[in-house]
Write an enzyme that holds these catalytic residues in place. Structure first.
Site, PDB file in Angstrom:
ATOM      1  CG  ASP A  10      -1.692   1.241   1.417  1.00  0.00           C
ATOM      2  OD1 ASP A  10      -2.347   1.660   0.451  1.00  0.00           O
ATOM      3  OD2 ASP A  10      -1.646   1.820   2.520  1.00  0.00           O
ATOM      4  CG  ASP A  12      -1.921   7.887   0.543  1.00  0.00           C
ATOM      5  OD1 ASP A  12      -1.352   8.952   0.811  1.00  0.00           O
ATOM      6  OD2 ASP A  12      -2.481   7.659  -0.543  1.00  0.00           O
ATOM      7  CG  ASP A 168      -2.113   2.612   6.472  1.00  0.00           C
ATOM      8  OD1 ASP A 168      -2.372   2.297   5.283  1.00  0.00           O
ATOM      9  OD2 ASP A 168      -2.386   3.722   6.951  1.00  0.00           O
TER      10      ASP A 168
END
Length: 228
Positions: A10, A12, A168
């Site tokens: 991922d 961001d 996250d």
């Protein structure tokens, strides 16, 4: 792990901490409507979601073209905040170079617009090292659907047993784990319990964690990298 191990990231909040910048961009957009968001709203409704889904939730009564225009405006605000070299999560740059030095696969899987993704990866100085950059809005289904990670593995030419993902957010973890990938949840806005509840196989704070390197050790014979 068997075969040519590949890492899927991922962007961001995983490769770099962008949550404060996104929150500020949303607040700037919503100020014109005398509205704002709380940190809790950001974590539960926005974090990890596609901009289309976010705008549909924020402006359910607006026609889709107007929502999309507002989404583009918010992303413009966000990109304006990405100035100068960007600060990566600890250990990221060493990990990316280790992957390339050992001829392993690497792919970014993100719900961010391509313009955002390319600006962030460029600011980190690693865009040229990515084998693939998959954008949720350019695929049939975005996260939390498993499709983006399934497509990432297909393009990298690996099976799930040879893949490791880093996420996250709750939608991102559900996407990666739903594709059957061993997924490291990255500590940040969400605590360990929430990361695990959404499917994280393990939880780490950054890319220097010994548990990460225990998982990767042996994936590339002859590596000279020695994590701190």
């Amino acid at each position: 792990m068997t075969g040519k191990t590949s890492l899927l990231f991922d962007l961001d909040g995983t490769m770099l901490d962008t949550d404060p910048l996104h929150i500020a961009a949303f607040q700037r957009l919503l100020a014109d409507y005398d509205r704002s968001i709380t940190e809790d709203y950001y974590m539960t409704k926005i974090m990890g979601a596609s901009i289309d889904a976010i705008m549909a939730d924020l402006f359910p009564d607006l026609p889709k073209p107007e929502r999309l225009a507002l989404g583009e405006r918010k992303e413009k605000f966000f990109r304006e905040s990405l100035t100068g070299p960007l600060e990566p999560k600890a250990g990221l740059i060493d990990l990316v170079h280790w992957v390339k030095d050992n001829d392993l696969g690497i792919c970014v899987v993100t719900n961010a617009p391509r313009e955002n993704a390319e600006k962030m990866l460029g600011g980190l100085g690693i865009i040229h090292l990515m084998d693939h950059i998959l954008i949720g809005d350019e695929l049939p289904n975005a996260k939390p659907d498993p499709y983006p990670y399934l497509e990432g593995m297909r393009r990298l030419g690996v099976e799930r047993e040879s893949a490791v993902a880093f996420e996250d957010s709750a939608p991102g973890i559900r996407s990666a784990s739903g594709a059957g990938i061993y997924t490291f949840g990255m500590r940040g806005a969400l605590d360990d319990a929430v990361l695990r509840q959404n499917g994280a196989s393990d939880v780490i704070s950054d890319f220097t964690d010994d548990r990460l390197w225990a998982k990767l050790r042996g994936a590339a014979a002859g590596s000279t990298y020695s994590p701190a």
